[in-house]
Every structure is written in C-alpha cells, then in structure tokens.
Design a protein around this motif. Structure first.
Motif, PDB file in Angstrom:
ATOM      1  N   LEU A  80       0.810  -1.216   0.000  1.00 40.93           N
ATOM      2  CA  LEU A  80       0.000   0.000   0.000  1.00 40.93           C
ATOM      3  C   LEU A  80       0.845   1.270   0.000  1.00 40.93           C
ATOM      4  O   LEU A  80       0.616   2.179  -0.807  1.00 40.93           O
ATOM      5  CB  LEU A  80      -0.944  -0.007   1.210  1.00 40.93           C
ATOM      6  N   TRP A  81       1.834   1.349   0.905  1.00 39.96           N
ATOM      7  CA  TRP A  81       2.646   2.560   0.997  1.00 39.96           C
ATOM      8  C   TRP A  81       3.471   2.806  -0.272  1.00 39.96           C
ATOM      9  O   TRP A  81       3.481   3.935  -0.795  1.00 39.96           O
ATOM     10  CB  TRP A  81       3.526   2.496   2.234  1.00 39.96           C
ATOM     11  N   PRO A  82       4.166   1.799  -0.837  1.00 36.68           N
ATOM     12  CA  PRO A  82       4.871   2.042  -2.103  1.00 36.68           C
ATOM     13  C   PRO A  82       3.932   2.450  -3.235  1.00 36.68           C
ATOM     14  O   PRO A  82       4.294   3.254  -4.086  1.00 36.68           O
ATOM     15  CB  PRO A  82       5.550   0.701  -2.402  1.00 36.68           C
ATOM     16  N   LEU A  83       2.734   1.882  -3.240  1.00 37.74           N
ATOM     17  CA  LEU A  83       1.765   2.242  -4.277  1.00 37.74           C
ATOM     18  C   LEU A  83       1.395   3.722  -4.199  1.00 37.74           C
ATOM     19  O   LEU A  83       1.176   4.378  -5.219  1.00 37.74           O
ATOM     20  CB  LEU A  83       0.506   1.378  -4.122  1.00 37.74           C
ATOM     21  N   VAL A  84       1.380   4.269  -2.976  1.00 32.66           N
ATOM     22  CA  VAL A  84       0.976   5.654  -2.769  1.00 32.66           C
ATOM     23  C   VAL A  84       2.105   6.634  -3.083  1.00 32.66           C
ATOM     24  O   VAL A  84       1.881   7.669  -3.734  1.00 32.66           O
ATOM     25  CB  VAL A  84       0.484   5.852  -1.315  1.00 32.66           C
TER      26      VAL A  84
END
Length: 279
Positions: free
Chosen positions: A214-218
């Motif tokens: 989730l965090w890398p995607l953001v």
C-alpha cells in the motif's frame, strides 16, 4: 507400545497438516510452468492437477524480458529497501527497547504506554498525514519515502522490551560500577545476549518490507522505482488477469523469504520463545 502408537499418530497428523499447508505453494510453483489455458483446466484429483501437461517457461520469459516492466529491477529495489530498513530498524528499535527496559528516566511508564497505544491505530489513519509529510519534505517518488517512515516499528520495540526485561539488572549495575557507559553495556552485554530476538525481529521486518504494497503504491510514481508487490498487482486489470505471470512472479518473489527463513528458522523460534511473544 502405547507411546509408540501415540508418537506415530502425532507424526501422521503433523505430516497431514504439513501437506495441506504446503500444497498451495506447490500448486503455485507448478502452475507457473503451465500455459494460461491450462492453469484452471484441471480441477479434479488427477495427475494433471499436480503436474503440468505442457511445461513452458513462457511466463518467466514474459516477466523478465518485458522492457516496460523490468521485474529484475523491481526485485533489486525491494531488496535494497528491505535490507536498509531491516538494518537501521534493528539499530534504532533495539536502542529504544533497551532504554524502555533498563534505563531510569522520568515518566518512563507513561511514555511507554502512550507509545504502545499506537499499535491500536490502523495504518490507514496515519497514512494520509504521513504522505503529506513526505510531500512537504519533497521525498515523494524516492526510496527515502519508502525507508525512513518504516524504520521505527512499535511492535518490534515491544517485542525487544519483553526480551531485554529478562536480562538481570545486577549484571548491568556491576558493569556501571566498573565504569562502563550505557552505550558500552548495550554493545558488549545486551546485544550479544539478544541475538535470537534480533534475528527474529530482523526476519519479521524484512518480511514486512518485502511484502509491502500500500505505501509504495501511494508514494512511488516512477515505474523503475517501484517494488515487487506493486509490480505483481500490475499484471491484472479489469479486463484481463495474466495468471501465468502472476504465479511466476509470486514464485520468484517467494524465494528470498524462504531462503532467509530456512537458514534462520532456529533463531526465529528461539527468539519468539525467549521474548515472550506468542501467536
């Protein structure tokens, strides 16, 4: 005789559970060598369900030879982030845990309670303020945004506090009387005794970063800086899901975790037992 029967029954039960647990992994790896049409063709218990009929390496060729999605680059990116976060995380979290477990300072219990209370806050709640902070620091679309916010892990500190609390205080007081500083005590006494717990925390940290999605995607916008889990998700769309590529990529991405765990599983089990963390 009864003991032998009981022991044999336990072994049979454990083998059955092991087969049930490992079968999805086996099916994933075998299916990565199948064509797209063959993956879901066989659903009944038969030889074809367990062994591919038409073996192919096309799925692996597709994920590694696609210039628009450099899978090898994704793996290197993920490995780089995971190793850096694990290394710095072990250093920072172990020092914080040592301070909470053994040092005396005002309001320590209150601070520890407030610190641990953050464990009940869902990550989605803090993700937006964290993203805004990364934007203000001009870290968006950089590895810094993937590394720095992940170094401090409250659960890791909590786990090490449980372990450090069991180290006899008399040993530390004796070292202090001999003139050793707290940093020297931490380096020469506490860390050598905490190797199993540190390895356990290292494995858990590395696994969390390797599976981060989730965090890398953001925060990552550039394709070449992306990590492996986001890359795997890109093989599916609303109209088409490339199951062959997904299974091949997942099989490859599982190798580092399996290798790390196989070599360090003895320390992992020992660390979990000694730190008092169950589950």
């Amino acid at each position: 005789m009864n003991r032998n029967i009981a022991a044999g029954a336990r072994w049979i039960v454990m083998i059955v559970f092991a087969v049930i647990s490992l079968f999805p992994i086996y099916w994933m790896v075998m299916s990565s060598f199948r064509t797209h049409e063959e993956i879901f063709k066989y659903t009944t218990l038969s030889r074809e369900l367990f062994i591919p009929v038409n073996w192919t390496l096309q799925n692996y060729k597709d994920i590694f030879l696609d210039p628009s999605k450099p899978f090898g680059r994704y793996m290197l990116n993920t490995l780089f982030v995971a190793v850096i976060v694990t290394g710095f995380g072990l250093a920072v979290n172990s020092m914080a845990a040592f301070a909470f477990a053994k040092l005396r300072f005002p309001f320590k219990k209150i601070l520890l309670t407030l610190f641990m209370s953050s464990l009940v806050i869902p990550y989605e709640v803090i993700m937006i303020p964290q993203y805004l902070l990364m934007r203000d620091l001009d870290w968006i679309n950089s590895f810094t945004a993937l590394i720095v916010p992940q170094i401090v892990w409250v659960f890791g500190i909590f786990m090490l506090v449980q372990f450090f609390a069991d180290i006899p205080r008399d040993i530390l007081d004796a070292a202090r009387m001999d003139g050793a500083s707290w940093m020297r005590i931490y380096n020469k006494i506490v860390l050598p005794a905490a190797v199993p717990a540190l390895i356990t925390l290292g494995i858990m940290t590395f696994l969390n970063q390797w599976d981060s999605f989730l965090w890398p995607l953001v925060v990552i916008n550039e394709e070449k800086k992306q990590v492996i889990q986001v890359a795997i998700s890109s093989f599916q769309s609303l109209r088409n899901i490339s199951w062959g590529k997904i299974l091949a990529a997942t099989s490859i991405s599982s190798i580092p975790i399996l290798v790390v765990f196989l070599f360090l599983q003895r320390y992992y089990v020992q660390g979990i037992t000694m730190s008092g963390v169950k589950g």
